[in-house]
Motif scaffolding. Structure first.
Motif, short mmCIF file in Angstrom:
data_model
loop_
_atom_site.label_atom_id
_atom_site.label_comp_id
_atom_site.label_asym_id
_atom_site.label_seq_id
_atom_site.Cartn_x
_atom_site.Cartn_y
_atom_site.Cartn_z
N GLU A 66 1.16 6.99 -6.68
CA GLU A 66 0.17 7.73 -7.01
C GLU A 66 0.54 9.16 -7.13
O GLU A 66 0.38 9.79 -7.84
CB GLU A 66 -1.03 7.56 -6.01
N ILE A 67 1.53 9.60 -6.06
CA ILE A 67 1.88 11.09 -5.89
C ILE A 67 2.81 11.04 -7.07
O ILE A 67 2.85 12.02 -7.87
CB ILE A 67 2.80 11.07 -4.75
N ARG A 68 3.67 10.33 -7.50
CA ARG A 68 4.89 10.29 -8.54
C ARG A 68 4.14 10.49 -9.81
O ARG A 68 4.46 11.19 -10.67
CB ARG A 68 5.72 9.13 -8.70
N GLU A 69 3.14 9.84 -10.02
CA GLU A 69 2.45 9.90 -11.22
C GLU A 69 1.81 11.28 -11.46
O GLU A 69 2.02 11.98 -12.73
CB GLU A 69 1.19 8.96 -11.45
N LEU B 161 2.22 1.91 -3.36
CA LEU B 161 1.40 2.30 -4.36
C LEU B 161 0.73 3.78 -4.01
O LEU B 161 0.60 4.74 -5.14
CB LEU B 161 -0.01 1.51 -4.38
N GLU B 162 0.90 3.97 -2.84
CA GLU B 162 0.77 5.51 -2.43
C GLU B 162 1.82 6.56 -3.00
O GLU B 162 1.50 7.42 -3.63
CB GLU B 162 0.53 5.74 -0.99
N ILE B 163 2.86 6.00 -2.78
CA ILE B 163 4.12 6.72 -3.68
C ILE B 163 4.09 6.97 -5.15
O ILE B 163 4.10 8.12 -5.47
CB ILE B 163 5.53 6.08 -3.19
N ARG C 254 0.80 -1.38 -0.12
CA ARG C 254 0.00 -0.03 -0.01
C ARG C 254 0.98 1.18 -0.15
O ARG C 254 0.62 2.25 -0.63
CB ARG C 254 -0.94 -0.27 1.20
N ASP C 255 2.04 1.27 0.75
CA ASP C 255 3.05 2.33 0.81
C ASP C 255 3.70 2.59 -0.44
O ASP C 255 3.84 3.93 -1.07
CB ASP C 255 4.04 2.24 1.90
N ARG D 96 3.90 0.62 -11.71
CA ARG D 96 2.85 0.28 -10.69
C ARG D 96 2.42 -1.38 -11.14
O ARG D 96 2.25 -2.08 -10.17
CB ARG D 96 1.71 1.21 -10.69
N ARG E 99 2.69 4.21 -14.44
CA ARG E 99 1.69 3.15 -14.33
C ARG E 99 2.24 1.98 -14.68
O ARG E 99 1.79 0.90 -13.95
CB ARG E 99 0.76 3.62 -15.54
#
Length: 220
Positions: free
Chosen positions: A87-90, A83-85, A80-81, A210, A207
């Motif tokens: 999400e910010i990077r995207e 994926l959250e990182i 989860r951590d 990810r 992506r």
């Protein structure tokens, strides 16, 4: 005298903290490793007090977990951590690539190309350390090219969070192939001043990373 002693303790604490943090981020201390104060004190040539204080600081960074009656351990990397990182990077990478394509100068174009080429050379040698170095530099130059000081500051804050993830991600060299291809697409869009395309390919780059992670950790 007391102030000097306090300063010395603080300085030593910071030295121990930075060294342990570096080892954790670079994967030299893997998740689950127990941090023994006595052992670390001997290795680092410090007393137990600055080591204990450094471990507490690392716990505040969520790099270490401290369990009552069990001690301190290097914290695990949660899917989860990651994926959250990402999400910010995207959001950041797509935006910075867009504006870099609009504003980049000739000097930074050359530096960006050199970073891309140096990454590819490191990938050919399976040189993890330099792959990470030039991957980081490639994205840093893009942020610098925006000329946006706030964006530079935000990206620097994210960069440290990403570092631990980079060492994990590049543990599988099969991934380095598509990273080099995607870097080339980003570079070409920025070099040509195609802001819209730069934004799209930068977004797709993150992506793809990810998707790699989701495939590898699908059982989490």
């Amino acid at each position: 005298m007391r102030e000097q002693e306090a300063y010395s303790r603080k300085t030593l604490r910071e030295i121990v903290y930075e060294e342990l943090k570096s080892q954790i981020l670079k994967g030299k201390l893997i998740p689950g490793t127990r941090l023994m104060e006595v052992e670390l004190s001997k290795k680092m040539g410090a007393s137990r007090t600055p080591v204990r204080e450094a471990i507490k600081m690392l716990a505040e960074d969520n790099l270490v977990a401290i369990e009552p009656n069990k001690g301190a351990y290097v914290s695990k990397i949660a899917i989860r951590d990651l994926l959250e990182i990402l999400e910010i990077r995207e959001a950041i990478d797509s935006s910075t690539s867009y504006h870099a394509a609009e504003r980049i100068n000739d000097k930074l174009k050359k530096e960006l190309k050199a970073a891309m080429e140096n990454y590819n050379k490191a990938a050919e040698r399976r040189d993890q350390k330099n792959m990470i170095k030039w991957d980081t530099e490639f994205h840093r130059i893009i942020v610098e090219a925006t000329g946006n000081k706030v964006m530079v500051h935000i990206a620097e804050e994210i960069r440290e969070l990403v570092l631990r993830f980079r060492y994990l991600y590049y543990g599988g060299f099969k991934r380095c192939v598509h990273v080099g291809i995607e870097h080339k697409a980003i570079y070409e869009a920025i070099e040509q001043g195609d802001a819209r395309k730069a934004k799209i390919v930068a977004r797709e780059h993150i992506r793809t990373i990810r998707d790699d992670i989701l495939r590898e950790y699908e059982n989490f």
